[in-house]
Design an enzyme around this catalytic site. Structure first.
Site, PDB file in Angstrom:
ATOM      1  N   CYS A 138       0.824  -1.214   0.000  1.00 51.81           N
ATOM      2  CA  CYS A 138       0.000   0.000   0.000  1.00 51.81           C
ATOM      3  C   CYS A 138       0.855   1.260   0.000  1.00 51.81           C
ATOM      4  O   CYS A 138       0.515   2.263  -0.637  1.00 51.81           O
ATOM      5  CB  CYS A 138      -0.943  -0.009   1.192  1.00 51.81           C
ATOM      6  SG  CYS A 138      -0.113  -0.106   2.800  1.00 51.81           S
ATOM      7  N   HIS A 276      -2.188   1.599   7.296  1.00 51.83           N
ATOM      8  CA  HIS A 276      -2.450   1.393   5.869  1.00 51.83           C
ATOM      9  C   HIS A 276      -2.317   2.712   5.123  1.00 51.83           C
ATOM     10  O   HIS A 276      -2.972   3.697   5.466  1.00 51.83           O
ATOM     11  CB  HIS A 276      -3.862   0.828   5.688  1.00 51.83           C
ATOM     12  CG  HIS A 276      -4.213   0.472   4.276  1.00 51.83           C
ATOM     13  ND1 HIS A 276      -3.536  -0.490   3.551  1.00 51.83           N
ATOM     14  CD2 HIS A 276      -5.193   0.947   3.450  1.00 51.83           C
ATOM     15  CE1 HIS A 276      -4.082  -0.592   2.346  1.00 51.83           C
ATOM     16  NE2 HIS A 276      -5.075   0.266   2.263  1.00 51.83           N
ATOM     17  N   ASN A 300      -7.920   3.826  -2.549  1.00 46.80           N
ATOM     18  CA  ASN A 300      -7.300   2.644  -1.951  1.00 46.80           C
ATOM     19  C   ASN A 300      -6.610   1.817  -3.035  1.00 46.80           C
ATOM     20  O   ASN A 300      -6.697   2.127  -4.226  1.00 46.80           O
ATOM     21  CB  ASN A 300      -8.364   1.812  -1.226  1.00 46.80           C
ATOM     22  CG  ASN A 300      -7.770   0.893  -0.176  1.00 46.80           C
ATOM     23  OD1 ASN A 300      -6.551   0.844   0.018  1.00 46.80           O
ATOM     24  ND2 ASN A 300      -8.619   0.157   0.514  1.00 46.80           N
TER      25      ASN A 300
END
Length: 333
Positions: A138, A276, A300
């Site tokens: 990520c 994240h 995302n």
């Protein structure tokens, strides 16, 4: 079963039988497996089905409560339906937030005339949503997204950059590839390396590999980067005046894992611990501004079937909800 037999089974490493599946969900279970390409051994099938059913119950309970006005967002079953929350949290490792020395973060004069809505995706600054898959990358998606936006601002060209280049090559700066990475260290790599390849020349593989960066394929470079002060006013100013910003949030919750749409608010979210990395691409509000339903718009890296086509709205001006302003930075190009 007596407690003695139960303890004996645990000591011997024997698995307890999975609860009987709900036959009403048989068709839905089969459709879900086909949709996401899931295949299990006979032993796994019962265990995974039990986890999936438990997650399905939580999702339906949440959405029922949402219909009564308890929540401001909905949840939906997705590719993570066979994961327990404990398994998910093993992947959501706490990201070390660098200590920024005084004078190293940007503190531009806050504008009183900021736009009420910003969406850099609509302005062409943002590449399509991708899927990080089995690799905990990520951080690399967040960094490439921030650089892509600044390169578009400078050149007018939106070119997807290589996440794999960062995964493979930023270990000397302190990153750990698919295990764990830090956006700050990834930006250090790009600056010290003198360039970053494009997705076209160095495609994503969802796994660690040896570094094969080629200077002749360099597509983007940065001259430095700036930290945004850890408050939402500064973050709003940055995203309005600069473009997409690399951020991180506390994502250790089932509500995040199965988020679908609406303004995300999780009472158990930390404003200090982040796990994240994502890309902040805008902000706004729903209804009337006085209603207070303000949000941050974030991209995302869990594919388009997660959230609202890969995007999420997070509560804004709610005490740095989920740590959205705790670790924000952007590149200079």
């Amino acid at each position: 079963m007596t407690s003695a037999i139960f303890l004996a089974m645990l000591c011997l490493g024997m698995a307890l039988p999975s609860p009987a599946p709900d036959p009403i969900l048989d068709v839905e279970w089969q459709k879900w497996k086909i949709k996401y390409g899931k295949a299990y051994s006979l032993e796994e099938e019962g265990q995974k089905r039990a986890v999936w059913e438990d997650n399905m119950k939580k999702i339906k309970l949440h959405n029922g409560e949402n219909g009564l006005g308890k929540h401001g967002f909905t949840m939906e079953m997705n590719a993570f339906g066979d994961m327990t929350l404990e398994e998910f949290r093993k992947v959501m490792i706490e990201i070390p937030v660098p200590t920024v020395k005084k004078g190293k973060s940007v503190q531009k004069r806050l504008s009183v005339n900021l736009p009420k809505f910003i969406n850099w995706k609509k302005r062409g600054y943002v590449t399509p949503v991708q899927t990080q898959g089995r690799c905990n990358s990520c951080w690399a998606f967040s960094v490439t997204g921030a650089i892509e936006g600044q390169m578009f601002r400078k050149t007018g060209q939106l070119i997807p950059l290589s996440v794999q280049n960062l995964v493979d090559c930023s270990r000397p700066q302190g990153n750990w590839g698919c295990y764990l990475g830090n956006t700050y260290l990834a930006l250090h790599y790009v600056m010290e390396n003198g360039g970053l390849e494009s997705e076209a020349t160095y495609p994503y593989e969802e796994k660690d590999g040896s570094c094969r960066y080629s200077p002749e394929n360099s597509t983007a470079n940065i001259t430095g980067f700036e930290f945004v002060p850890k408050n939402e006013d500064a973050l709003m100013n940055a995203v309005a005046s600069i473009g997409p910003i690399s951020v991180a949030i506390d994502a250790r919750h089932a509500s995040f894992l199965f988020y679908k749409r609406g303004i995300y608010y999780e009472p158990n979210c930390s404003s200090c611990v982040v796990t994240h990395s994502m890309l902040l691409v805008g902000y706004g509000f729903t209804g009337r501004e006085s209603d207070g339903r303000k949000y941050w718009l974030v991209k995302n890296s869990m594919g388009t079937q997660w959230g609202n086509k890969g995007y999420m709205k997070i509560s804004r001006d709610k005490g740095n909800h989920c740590g959205i302003a705790t670790y924000a930075l952007y590149p200079r190009v």
